[in-house]
Each structure stands twice: as C-alpha cells, then as structure tokens.
Design a protein around this motif. Structure first.
Motif, mmCIF file in Angstrom:
data_model
loop_
_atom_site.group_PDB
_atom_site.id
_atom_site.type_symbol
_atom_site.label_atom_id
_atom_site.label_comp_id
_atom_site.label_asym_id
_atom_site.label_seq_id
_atom_site.Cartn_x
_atom_site.Cartn_y
_atom_site.Cartn_z
ATOM 1 N N THR A 49 4.482 4.986 3.441
ATOM 2 C CA THR A 49 4.117 3.852 2.609
ATOM 3 C C THR A 49 2.656 3.543 2.882
ATOM 4 O O THR A 49 2.165 3.713 3.998
ATOM 5 N N ARG A 76 0.262 0.313 2.415
ATOM 6 C CA ARG A 76 0.261 -1.122 2.120
ATOM 7 C C ARG A 76 -1.045 -1.552 1.492
ATOM 8 O O ARG A 76 -2.116 -1.092 1.862
ATOM 9 N N ALA A 102 3.324 -2.281 -1.549
ATOM 10 C CA ALA A 102 3.171 -0.992 -0.889
ATOM 11 C C ALA A 102 3.578 0.109 -1.851
ATOM 12 O O ALA A 102 4.387 -0.100 -2.760
#
Length: 171
Positions: free
Chosen positions: A75, A77, A82
C-alpha cells in the motif's frame, strides 16, 4: 494453505517477490495471470527495492512455516487514502487464504494509521478478479484509469483499469 506469518518485506525478500509477481501475472497456471493481455515484465528488482525505500509504502509478505515467501502486496499512503497493489500469491499456493490474509492485514494496519479509503486498479475485463475484490469489501467506482506504461504492451491498447475502493471506516 494459510500463511504462518505476515511481515514487512525486507531487502532479502526482493528476488522472491519478483519471482512470485512474475509467476502470478505473467506465467501460466495462476488464476490472476494477465497472459495474453499484457506483455513484458510486471515488475523488477529495482522497482521493488524502490518501494522498500519509500516511507509511504508498506510492502507485506506472507511466508509459510519454513519462512518461504508465498505472497506479497503493498500500500502507498497519501493522507487518509491509500493505493493497493503489487498483490500476488505464488500460483502453487493460490486458493489457500493467503491473498485474503494479506489484504486483511494491510487493511488492519491502514485502519490503525487512520486511513479511511483503500483504492485499487484492476485491468478491464478481469471480471473474476473484480468479483474476488468485491467479496473483500471493495466496490467499483465506475471510474477508469489509464494503463501506466507503454500501451503497446497491451493486447488491446485501449484497455484501461477499473477503479475499486474499500471504505475502511465501515469494515
């Protein structure tokens, strides 16, 4: 085959991550393959190493009881949002709960960090993959995104990505 452990990836994991991603996306046999849809490598050691060095990125791996990495996802952010990606499970270990465990661990960590929405892009035409993500709480937005690389790599250069999101406040 559930993973024994999900942990943050390290530099030593890079070759195995590349191997898994290439097998899952460009190989034959995995249900997530893009064979016939996209040509060329899916990722590289340099790209994965750059992810590890980026503070906004969390790259997780799932390993079996021997420590062998079986899957990965990241992921990136950006505030309360995200992006989810580089999601792959070794084709020999698919359908054993590893992917679901990776997604849910990312979600758990993002929720703890205050992220409220997780977005992902799925190559158009991948209805079985979209259905899998919908079972994980993602919803199609109706939006599309362009292919980020040279469209000559696509079997159909007009192919785009469908955008899906998961609201992390309600899951």
């Amino acid at each position: 085959m559930s993973p024994r452990r999900i942990r943050e990836a390290g530099a030593a994991d890079v070759p195995r991550i590349v191997e898994i991603v290439e097998a899952a996306y460009r190989g034959r046999g995995g249900w997530t393959t893009e064979e016939g849809l996209v040509r060329g490598d899916r990722t590289s050691a340099d790209e994965v190493a750059a992810m590890l060095a980026e503070p906004a990125v969390l790259l997780l791996v799932a390993a079996d009881e021997t420590g062998r990495v079986l899957g990965c996802c990241y992921t990136r952010r950006a505030g309360e949002r995200a992006e989810f990606g580089l999601f792959a499970v070794d084709p020999a270990a698919q359908a054993g709960g590893i992917g679901r465990a990776l997604v849910e661990e990312q979600v758990r960590r993002l929720q703890e960090a205050g992220v409220v929405e997780l977005e992902l892009h799925v190559l158009q035409g991948r209805t079985e993959l979209i259905a899998w993500y919908e079972r994980r709480g993602f919803s199609p937005t109706g939006e599309t995104a362009p292919f980020p690389l040279d469209t000559a790599l696509l079997a159909d250069p007009s192919t785009r990505f469908d955008v899906l999101v998961r609201d992390l406040r309600s899951h």
